[in-house]
Design a protein around this motif. Structure first.
Motif, short mmCIF file in Angstrom:
data_model
loop_
_atom_site.label_atom_id
_atom_site.label_comp_id
_atom_site.label_asym_id
_atom_site.label_seq_id
_atom_site.Cartn_x
_atom_site.Cartn_y
_atom_site.Cartn_z
N LEU C 175 0.84 -1.20 0.00
CA LEU C 175 0.00 0.00 0.00
C LEU C 175 0.88 1.25 0.00
O LEU C 175 0.66 2.18 -0.78
CB LEU C 175 -0.88 -0.04 1.25
CG LEU C 175 -1.94 1.04 1.42
CD1 LEU C 175 -3.14 0.71 0.55
CD2 LEU C 175 -2.39 1.13 2.88
N ASN C 176 1.89 1.24 0.88
CA ASN C 176 2.79 2.39 0.97
C ASN C 176 3.51 2.65 -0.35
O ASN C 176 3.70 3.79 -0.74
CB ASN C 176 3.84 2.16 2.06
CG ASN C 176 3.25 2.41 3.42
OD1 ASN C 176 2.34 3.23 3.57
ND2 ASN C 176 3.74 1.72 4.42
N LYS C 177 3.90 1.55 -0.96
CA LYS C 177 4.61 1.68 -2.24
C LYS C 177 3.73 2.46 -3.22
O LYS C 177 4.19 3.39 -3.89
CB LYS C 177 4.91 0.28 -2.78
CG LYS C 177 5.64 0.25 -4.10
CD LYS C 177 5.68 -1.15 -4.70
CE LYS C 177 4.31 -1.57 -5.16
NZ LYS C 177 4.27 -2.82 -5.91
N MET C 178 2.45 2.09 -3.26
CA MET C 178 1.56 2.73 -4.23
C MET C 178 1.12 4.13 -3.77
O MET C 178 0.82 4.98 -4.59
CB MET C 178 0.36 1.84 -4.53
CG MET C 178 0.72 0.55 -5.26
SD MET C 178 1.89 0.74 -6.63
CE MET C 178 0.97 1.78 -7.76
N ILE C 179 1.07 4.36 -2.46
CA ILE C 179 0.79 5.73 -1.99
C ILE C 179 1.96 6.62 -2.40
O ILE C 179 1.79 7.71 -2.94
CB ILE C 179 0.59 5.77 -0.46
CG1 ILE C 179 -0.67 5.00 -0.05
CG2 ILE C 179 0.49 7.22 0.03
CD1 ILE C 179 -0.84 4.84 1.46
#
Lengths: 254, 258, 653
Positions: C175-179
């Motif tokens: 999720l963080n990667k895509m945020i």
């Protein structure tokens, strides 16, 4: 961005600088101690050593400037970091604080600043040899203390200077306080230096901590032994004789 | 047993806060600390005073939401547990307990004992991951991981992201948190391709968020509910040094295929 | 009546998923970014779905009520995750995992969904390992497995006692990667308070920012709920205190059907209740049953004695006695009910008499304390922290507690509810676990739905939606939904009532546990429906929420959640009342095996085991809101058609 900028801009970069300059300063502290401990030998030992250093002005000034720069970086990084650290924690807890922290670690800035003040004094006292600061009763210009080495060279009598210097009670006390603070500073600094540089793991962590304890204690004992020895009488006869015969030569002493 | 509570009350982020003192009703020593607050809140509510806001969720020490400084110690008197796993049997009848929120510039207070820890999320968004697209993974056993490294990575990965390390540190440093993340991924073979890029990005974000630097006081390790070791900070320092010396990667100008 | 089309693909069971993926329409990569998808929740299902949809190019907006997307209660799952990898060469396969799950669910799950789950399970492990999840390893560096929760093969992957945490952090990192890459906009401290339905399609949500109290409208091309289960309806459970049914419930009130609400899992190994202040029950991992033996005294008189003073011959190792093949590893529903029986007989231990022993003395003798410490040290430490007892010296005391809800919003094979455009994942949907969930299956389902199923099935809906055609938030439907949220807030904050939301929650929990807990009866359920109806009215009249609505207000948050739990509790009782059979976690005292039944005489089952009635109840009960809380909901039935497996009596003897 060049490397220096990158290093200075990051908190970790400044920690590396602290560690590396700290290591260099520790090297100086050890070297200086080894030099000073020669005071326990024949007066000629330390006098000739001091003369040897002064006879190489290039080396001496190189080292001095290098040390000055090292101190500047060490202190500059420390001040920058501690300002940032203070800003990061603006409000203190009312229910007590600093749980679990080692006590030495909490006094790094204070101990460092007092040590620095001491170093300034120490330089004025023994390097610049500013007469008003040495506190010797009746006044004494350290420049006036000279002697001859075995080969006949006329040199400054550093031995006498040290004895005179430490015979002043408050000077020795200040010196001892500064050494105690250095003990605190090194006890933490020597181990966290490895930590900052990443040279620590679960095997070496405890060893490094032990090294820091032992080394800081050894440094303290080494330095403290000089004023303690002087205050308990070492060299007293030597300087008494000097007063009787201010132009005494080595030969006459023998 | 009964205790008296000196609690930080603050209406919102911008309001000035103050300590207020409350006497607890009769308590059971087997209550958890948060259950004690529930009981106090129920009483406050019945008296028409707004209950004390505090963060909590799983109440089993794993979600990382609870965040109370109890008598100056983040997560209370016991080692290796979160606030929610603190029980009233650790206190004595008549004790006066001071309860405060995490305090750090990077963790602004939202209300009473609740602070905002989004800075932690932003640090992870900067690089706390291994870039693997769903569906692109090779068979799990095609990447062996030595048991020692897997265990060490797990030690670091246990971090619950509560922020007690920041709260405890006199410099409000987030180094233990960031190093746990960096070490977890840096210890796994899967994490090698982005190892130095990751540590650089995360540490830089950490600095941007206004956390302090590490002075190796050891407070963070002492209060960490997962007892994450300071050694991970050293590990991160090592990786970051390599990243600093390496510098930024060469820019590549791409062209379309075909 | 709602239209329920399960959309199960035709063809042989093992080919359905592949075939379905191939026959589903695709969306041009350049067009994907024109679709906006709202995902509510960031547990295993929500985080993995958000990340994967964003990787595919959709514009994803993720909402969580927590302060960070890393705190969902998936984080607390201790034991492990199943996958049919057969790395242990012990005879596991996709088919066996499928079969065990169907049987474990007491033949009340959808065959096609469960088979897909088993197929996808292997990909999940690959995906998580690649993300850096530090699974337990053998010395050779390969993945370790253990047997878990009633399985006779070792197919459970684990990361110490914190598998859920590690898998969640893996999904959170994705999720963080895509945020970080700009593919996801993350809204934290943002609670979904209503679903907006435009022209019969789910097109948005109403959200309250818990930090500022601000209420906002969000429109999208599709809405995904991954908001977890509703076990907190019992107040005391192993759920996080914040876990709630609000998102699902508001969707239900907008027309989504609620499937099998009465299927509740009661986990056998939790720390017993110690007092009425209790806010939470703590689970002790089921893995403890691998090495612990469960017993109670044979005689009532011994119950107050110290366990050390009860001779070996006076102990009743009742699971080993009743279920010799599975013994202490009997499935959760079976083990929980057995504990209830022995306590009902007056043989329970501890101050309350509601507890049984989980004893490690034999294992410590066999393996040594060091080995036991290595396996379960953190659990023993946790037990000590909570109870002040040393389980190395004296047996643990355990008792069942509400742990998981198999029911949830009804979804079709594509995970879409009966409201087009509304998808439901993970524990929030009803689909994969039937009437009982096996250990280490929840993590599998959450990640399967999020990483692999939804990203593929969402196109079946989106491909028929005009790109960029989502409605503006100034439409009447948004206005009306927002107004309703504001009305509720206004009403409870100006109610000047006398009772806190918490006190209602406690009262509701007690009613639910007493009448809709481990054993249910017709009269009990009828009484509960009545009591809950009264409670609903009392809540309306006397709930007391102090403080301002503009800003953090935890009482206000609770009030909304408790209001929904009260209505849900009533629906659960109605469902349990309607289901005149016993199956899995749903046990109706009227429907159990007695000594008169041939199955008991043949030794297939024990007296007191659940008695299913496949001829009448082999269906999913999908309840539809009738427009007002006091109106009886409408029952829709989706028949369960088994093509591959023969429904049989579930035997663990």
């Amino acid at each position: 961005m060049n490397l220096l900028q990158r290093v200075w801009r990051s908190s970790l970069g400044k920690k590396y600088l602290m560690a590396l300059t700290g290591l260099a300063l520790f090297g100086f502290v050890v070297g200086h101690l080894v030099g000073n401990l020669q005071v326990f030998g024949n007066p000629e030992l330390i006098n000739s050593y001091a003369h040897f250093l002064k006879s190489k002005p290039g080396l001496l000034w190189g080292a001095r400037l290098g040390l000055l720069a090292t101190v500047a970086v060490h202190v500059g990084a420390a001040l920058a970091l501690s300002a940032a650290n203070k800003a990061a924690r603006p409000v203190a807890y009312s229910g007590g604080s600093a749980y679990g922290s080692s006590w030495r670690s909490r006094y790094m800035l204070v101990s460092g600043l007092v040590i620095m003040a001491f170093v300034v004094y120490h330089l004025l006292h023994y390097t610049v040899q500013l007469s008003p600061v040495n506190g010797v009763k009746g006044g004494l210009d350290f420049h006036s203390l000279t002697t001859r080495l075995a080969d006949g060279t006329q040199v400054q009598d550093v031995y006498a200077m040290m004895i005179h210097g430490f015979q002043v009670g408050w000077v020795s006390l200040f010196y001892l306080i500064a050494q105690a603070l250095l003990f605190i500073h090194l006890g933490h600094g020597l181990s966290s230096m490895f930590h900052s540089l990443g040279l620590r793991n679960h095997v070496w962590g405890p060893r490094i901590v032990a090294f820091a304890q032992v080394a800081s204690l050894a440094v303290f004992l080494g330095y403290a032994s000089i004023p303690v020895a002087v205050l308990t009488g070492m060299g007293g006869d030597y300087v008494k004789n000097l007063k009787k015969a201010p132009t005494t030569t080595i030969e006459t002493l023998r | 047993m009964k205790v008296s509570l000196k609690v930080w009350r603050q209406k919102n982020a911008n309001a000035a806060g103050e300590f207020k003192t409350y006497a607890s009703p009769e308590l059971n020593p087997n209550m958890s600390f948060l259950e004690m607050l529930d009981v106090v809140n129920e009483e406050l509510s019945n008296q028409g005073e707004e209950p004390i806001a505090f963060g909590h969720d799983c109440r089993e020490g794993i979600c990382g939401t609870c965040s109370l400084v109890i008598d100056g110690k983040p997560h209370g008197p016991h080692k290796g547990v979160a606030t929610c796993q603190t029980y009233m049997r650790s206190f004595s009848n008549g004790d006066r307990i001071v309860i405060e929120p995490w305090r750090a510039k990077a963790f602004p207070i939202i209300k009473d004992l609740v602070c905002d820890r989004k800075a932690f999320d932003r640090i992870q968004q900067a690089g706390g991951f291994i870039s693997v697209r769903t569906g692109s993974a090779p068979d799990a056993n095609s990447i062996p991981v030595s048991k020692e490294n897997a265990d060490l990575a797990m030690d670091a990965a246990q971090c619950i992201g509560c922020g007690a390390c920041v709260a405890a540190c006199k410099n409000a440093s987030a180094m233990l948190f960031v190093s746990a993340k960096v070490s977890h991924l840096g210890l796994m073979p899967q994490g090698q391709p982005e190892r130095y890029k990751r540590v650089k990005a995360m540490v830089d974000q950490m600095d941007t968020e206004g956390f302090g630097a590490c002075t190796v006081t050891g407070s963070c390790e002492a209060v960490c509910p997962k007892e994450i070791s300071l050694d991970f900070i050293a590990r991160m320092n090592r990786d970051y040094a390599v990243a600093l010396i390496q510098g930024d990667p060469k820019q590549v100008v791409g062209g379309g295929a075909g | 009546m709602a239209t329920l089309n399960s959309q199960i693909p035709t063809g042989p069971l093992s080919e359905k998923w592949e075939k379905h993926k191939f026959s589903s329409k695709l969306i041009n990569p350049a067009n994907k970014r024109k679709y906006k998808v709202i995902v509510v929740g960031a547990g295993l299902a929500g985080a993995s779905a958000s990340a994967t949809l964003a990787e595919l190019g959709y514009e994803v907006h993720n909402f969580v009520f927590h302060d960070s997307p890393r705190r969902a209660h998936s984080v607390a799952a201790q034991g492990g995750i199943n996958a049919a990898k057969n790395y242990q060469n012990d005879g596991d396969s996709v088919h066996r995992l499928f079969y065990d799950t169907i049987k474990g669910g007491d033949y009340r799950a959808r065959e096609a969904n469960v088979h897909r789950l088993a197929e996808v399970s292997v990909n999940i492990i690959d995906q998580c390992a690649a993300q850096g999840v530090p699974f337990a390893r053998e010395y050779g560096g390969l993945l370790d497995n253990r047997s878990f929760g009633g399985a006779q093969v070792s197919r459970t992957f684990y990361a110490r006692g914190q598998t859920g945490q590690q898998l969640l952090l893996g999904a959170y990192s994705a999720l963080n990667k895509m945020i970080g890459a700009g593919g996801i906009k993350s809204y934290t401290h943002s609670e979904m308070l209503d679903l907006v339905v435009v022209d019969g399609h789910a097109k948005g949500i109403i959200v309250r920012n818990l930090q500022t109290g601000e209420i906002t409208r969000h429109s999208a091309d599709a809405v995904v709920l991954a908001t977890g289960g509703y076990g907190n309806v019992y107040n005391l459970s192993t759920y996080a205190r914040g876990s709630n049914v609000t998102a699902s419930w508001r969707a239900y009130k907008r027309g989504a059907c609620f499937g099998n609400p009465c299927y509740t899992q009661i986990h056998p190994t939790c720390i017993p209740v110690s007092g009425d202040y209790q806010s939470k029950l703590t689970l002790m991992s089921e893995s403890l049953r691998n090495d612990g033996r469960i017993w109670v005294p044979k005689r009532k008189e011994d119950c107050k004695k110290s366990p050390a003073d009860i001779a070996e011959g006076d102990r009743d190792y009742y699971l080993e006695r009743m279920y010799s093949a599975f013994g202490n590893l009997a499935p959760r529903d079976v083990a929980s009910r057995a504990a209830k029986y022995v306590c009902d007989e007056g043989r329970g231990i501890g101050d309350t008499g509601l507890g049984v022993y989980l004893d490690f003395a034999d294992s410590i003798k066999r393996l040594g304390e060091g080995k036991v410490r290595e396996r379960y040290g953190n659990l023993f430490a946790m037990y000590h922290e909570i109870t002040n007892e040393d389980a190395y010296k004296t047996p643990m005391r355990i008792y069942p507690a509400v742990h998981y809800t198999m029911g949830g919003l009804w979804v079709d094979y594509n995970l879409m509810s009966n409201i087009p455009g509304l998808f439901v994942l993970g524990e929030a949907n009803f689909s994969d676990h039937g009437a009982n969930r096996l250990g280490a299956s929840a993590l599998m389902q959450g990640l399967s739905d999020g990483y692999f199923v939804l990203p593929s099935t969402i196109t079946t809906y989106l491909a028929n939606v005009k790109a960029g055609g989502r409605p503006a938030t100034d439409r009447g439907e948004f206005q009306q939904a927002e107004e309703e949220v504001r009305n509720f807030t206004r009403r409870v904050t100006t109610n000047n009532g006398k009772r806190s939301p918490d006190s209602f929650h406690k009262q509701l929990g007690k009613i639910m546990w007493d009448y809709c807990g481990m054993a249910r009866t017709e009269t009990g359920l009828q009484k509960a429906i009545q009591l809950i109806g009264d409670l609903r009215e009392e809540f309306r009249a006397t709930v007391n929420v102090l403080g301002e609505p503009n800003g953090l207000n935890q009482s206000l948050e609770k009030a909304g959640r408790v209001a929904d739990f009260i209505e849900l509790g009533e629906l659960m009782c109605r469902d349990a009342l309607m289901r005149e059979e016993s199956c899995g976690g749903h046990f109706r005292e009227e429907y159990q095996y007695t000594s008169n039944d041939p199955e008991v005489q043949q030794g297939v089952v024990n007296t007191g085991d659940v008695k299913r009635r496949d001829d009448q109840f082999a269906f999913v009960a999908a309840w539809e809101y009738a427009g007002a809380p006091d109106k009886a909901p409408i029952l829709n039935k989706e028949p369960l058609i088994y093509e591959e497996v023969k429904m049989s009596t579930r035997s663990y003897k």
